[in-house]
Structures are given as C-alpha cells and as structure tokens.
Design a protein around this motif. Sequence first.
Motif, short mmCIF file in Angstrom:
data_model
loop_
_atom_site.label_atom_id
_atom_site.label_comp_id
_atom_site.label_asym_id
_atom_site.label_seq_id
_atom_site.Cartn_x
_atom_site.Cartn_y
_atom_site.Cartn_z
N HIS A 61 5.17 3.74 -9.33
CA HIS A 61 5.93 2.69 -8.64
C HIS A 61 5.59 2.67 -7.15
O HIS A 61 5.33 1.60 -6.58
CB HIS A 61 7.42 2.96 -8.84
CG HIS A 61 8.33 2.02 -8.09
ND1 HIS A 61 8.41 0.68 -8.36
CD2 HIS A 61 9.18 2.25 -7.04
CE1 HIS A 61 9.27 0.10 -7.55
NE2 HIS A 61 9.75 1.04 -6.72
N GLN A 62 5.56 3.84 -6.52
CA GLN A 62 5.28 3.91 -5.09
C GLN A 62 3.83 3.52 -4.80
O GLN A 62 3.55 2.80 -3.83
CB GLN A 62 5.55 5.33 -4.57
CG GLN A 62 5.37 5.48 -3.07
CD GLN A 62 5.77 6.87 -2.58
OE1 GLN A 62 6.14 7.74 -3.37
NE2 GLN A 62 5.71 7.08 -1.28
N SER A 64 1.88 1.54 -6.48
CA SER A 64 1.59 0.14 -6.79
C SER A 64 2.15 -0.84 -5.76
O SER A 64 1.66 -1.97 -5.65
CB SER A 64 2.13 -0.21 -8.18
OG SER A 64 1.57 0.62 -9.16
N GLY A 65 3.17 -0.41 -5.01
CA GLY A 65 3.75 -1.30 -4.00
C GLY A 65 4.27 -2.59 -4.61
O GLY A 65 4.95 -2.57 -5.64
N PRO A 66 3.95 -3.74 -4.01
CA PRO A 66 4.44 -5.02 -4.54
C PRO A 66 3.95 -5.31 -5.96
O PRO A 66 4.56 -6.12 -6.67
CB PRO A 66 3.86 -6.04 -3.56
CG PRO A 66 3.59 -5.27 -2.31
CD PRO A 66 3.20 -3.90 -2.76
N ALA A 67 2.87 -4.66 -6.38
CA ALA A 67 2.34 -4.88 -7.73
C ALA A 67 2.94 -3.93 -8.75
O ALA A 67 2.47 -3.86 -9.89
CB ALA A 67 0.83 -4.72 -7.71
N SER A 68 3.99 -3.21 -8.38
CA SER A 68 4.61 -2.24 -9.29
C SER A 68 5.08 -2.92 -10.57
O SER A 68 5.63 -4.02 -10.55
CB SER A 68 5.80 -1.56 -8.62
OG SER A 68 6.49 -0.74 -9.56
N ALA A 71 10.82 -3.19 -11.47
CA ALA A 71 11.57 -3.99 -10.51
C ALA A 71 12.22 -3.12 -9.44
O ALA A 71 12.45 -3.56 -8.31
CB ALA A 71 12.64 -4.81 -11.22
N ARG A 72 12.51 -1.87 -9.80
CA ARG A 72 13.13 -0.92 -8.86
C ARG A 72 12.62 0.48 -9.18
O ARG A 72 11.92 0.66 -10.19
CB ARG A 72 14.65 -0.97 -8.96
CG ARG A 72 15.20 -0.67 -10.34
CD ARG A 72 16.70 -0.84 -10.40
NE ARG A 72 17.09 -2.22 -10.14
CZ ARG A 72 17.14 -3.15 -11.08
NH1 ARG A 72 16.80 -2.86 -12.34
NH2 ARG A 72 17.49 -4.38 -10.80
N GLN A 294 -0.98 0.77 -14.31
CA GLN A 294 -0.17 -0.32 -13.77
C GLN A 294 0.09 -1.39 -14.82
O GLN A 294 1.15 -2.00 -14.85
CB GLN A 294 -0.89 -0.93 -12.56
CG GLN A 294 -0.91 -0.02 -11.35
CD GLN A 294 -1.73 -0.59 -10.20
OE1 GLN A 294 -2.83 -1.10 -10.40
NE2 GLN A 294 -1.20 -0.51 -8.99
#
Length: 314
Positions: A61-62, A64-68, A71-72, A294
């Motif tokens: 998650h961290q 990937s940033g915006p591409a995670s 959702a949270r 991802q």
Amino acid sequence: MSHWAKKEERGSYWGIVFILRAYKYGGHWLMRLVLAPVILYFFLTGGDARRASLSYLQRLHQFSGPASPFARAPNWRNSLRHFWQFGLASLAKTDAWIGRIQRTDVQNCGNTLFQDLEQRSEGGILIGSHLGNLEVARAIASSNYSKRMNVLVFTEHAQAFNRALQELNPSVAIDIIQVTSIDMALAIRLRERVDQGEFVVIVGDRVSVTDASQSVQHDFLGAPAPFAIGPWVLASVLECPVYLLFCLRRTEDAGFDLHLDLLTTQLKLPRRERQQAIQEVLSRYVAKLEMLCQRYPYQWFNFYSFWQQHDKDL
C-alpha cells in the motif's frame, strides 16, 4: 529470527488427503465449508504468518502510493482475505490437475506462449515465485503439450501435496525433484534434460535452505530484501533461454492470467562482473513481481518475514 525453511510445516500428508477427498466427493461447496474453519484456525493461531501478511499488505500500500490497490491502509480484515486467497489457491491447484480448469480458462498475457516452447528443440528454465499459482500453469501445460517440466522444490510439504494429489487422481504425472541445494551434480543432470528439450521450473523468491548466505539484497516494495542467487547461477550454467512464469487468478471471473515472458536467450554471468550481472537480471524479475503484486495484491503467498531476513539472522 528463523530461516523460512526452519518453520514447521503446518499440516500433514493425511490431513491433505482428507481435504482433497472431501473435494473429490463433495465438490467446491463442501470443500469451501471444510476450508473455511481450517483457514480461520491458521489465521488465529499463526501469529508470525498473520503479522507477515499484514506487513506485506501495508508495504504494498505504501509503495504503490496513489496507485495502491487498497482504498485505505490494510488491516486484519485484509490479512484474513489474504489467508483465504491462499486456501482458494490450493483448491485451484487441485482443479487444474484433475482437469476442471481448461486451457480456455487461461488468458495469455506475456510475450511468449506455451506453444512457442513446444515448437523449440531446446528446453529452458522457467523462473516463477510464490506470487500466484504455478501449479495451474504447469497443469495446463502438461495436459496440452508434450514438453516435460522438471520442478525443483525445497520442502517436503510440496512433496506431500503432490503425493496426496496422486491419491486423488493416479493419472497425474508430476515431475518433482526435491533438493536441498543447487550443486554441480544437479546442474549437470538438469543440463542433460534441457538439452533434450525439457524445462526446469524454479522459484526465485526464497533463499537457499542449506546456505542462506547465497543471496543478494535487492529493493522490493521499497525496502531491501534477500533474493537467492541460485536460480540465476543455475540459468547461466544451463546456457539456455530464461523465462519468467506467473499464473494469477483474475478477480472479475474464475479465469487466470498467464504471464510467460522470455527474459533472455542466454544468461551470462562473467566472473568479474557476476554480482552486477545478477543485480541487473534480478531488477527485471523484481520489477515484474512489484507490478503483479499491485495488480493481484492478495496472491503473494510468502507468509514469513520476507524483508527481515538479514544475513545475521539466516
């Protein structure tokens, strides 16, 4: 911290036989009913595996940033889903080997097709990982093509599963070679098979069982992690084409995406520049892993502290 291979294999041959027989006579729904409490038990009692799962999901998650794909920030619910997907992957292995997954269920997404391998006189080495389901790919290839695949495994658990699978379906032909290390005798044996047009299958995301120092550090999902050099050294000794192989379940339906990619026609590791050459080919392997993690976040099945196995702990 213990090496991954020193972790006690949870489960037994007869336990696997029981689950597979439940599947044979009861089908998917009975199998899922049997599987659900088993997965929940391992989730509740497997603290190390549960923490490793959550660590991986949060790193992904961290990184990937915006591409995670999340959702949270992932929590224990995501980890439980991760465990459940592992259970479903075991079910898919059985499906594949008894013929319930057909070639039409698998979509080719790589730059190479299995029929391309079939047409070659020379064999090669297929390097996969614990991301996705290699068994589905091998089962489809074995049932549709004549090229033999020799699978190197490093744990007795894999042998137990395949023995149990042959109890379920005696016609299943699985070419398993159980090894503790990759030595010259094994390399010569495999070289003969590759020269005869056969293929060798090995995973590249676990360090050696007997000599964990035979690894290199490479960033994966934003942090250094140990990767074995054995598969790459073996590939160079075999002097044959090297392919990456991943098979992952699609989320939108019951099908699978097959990523079979030619990495190089021959991997050369010059003695003076070996480390640099390994890092270069490993960077391509890791980049593929990251991209697929991802896209298929719950199908990474290394349930141990992958990033924390530093040399002093191995």
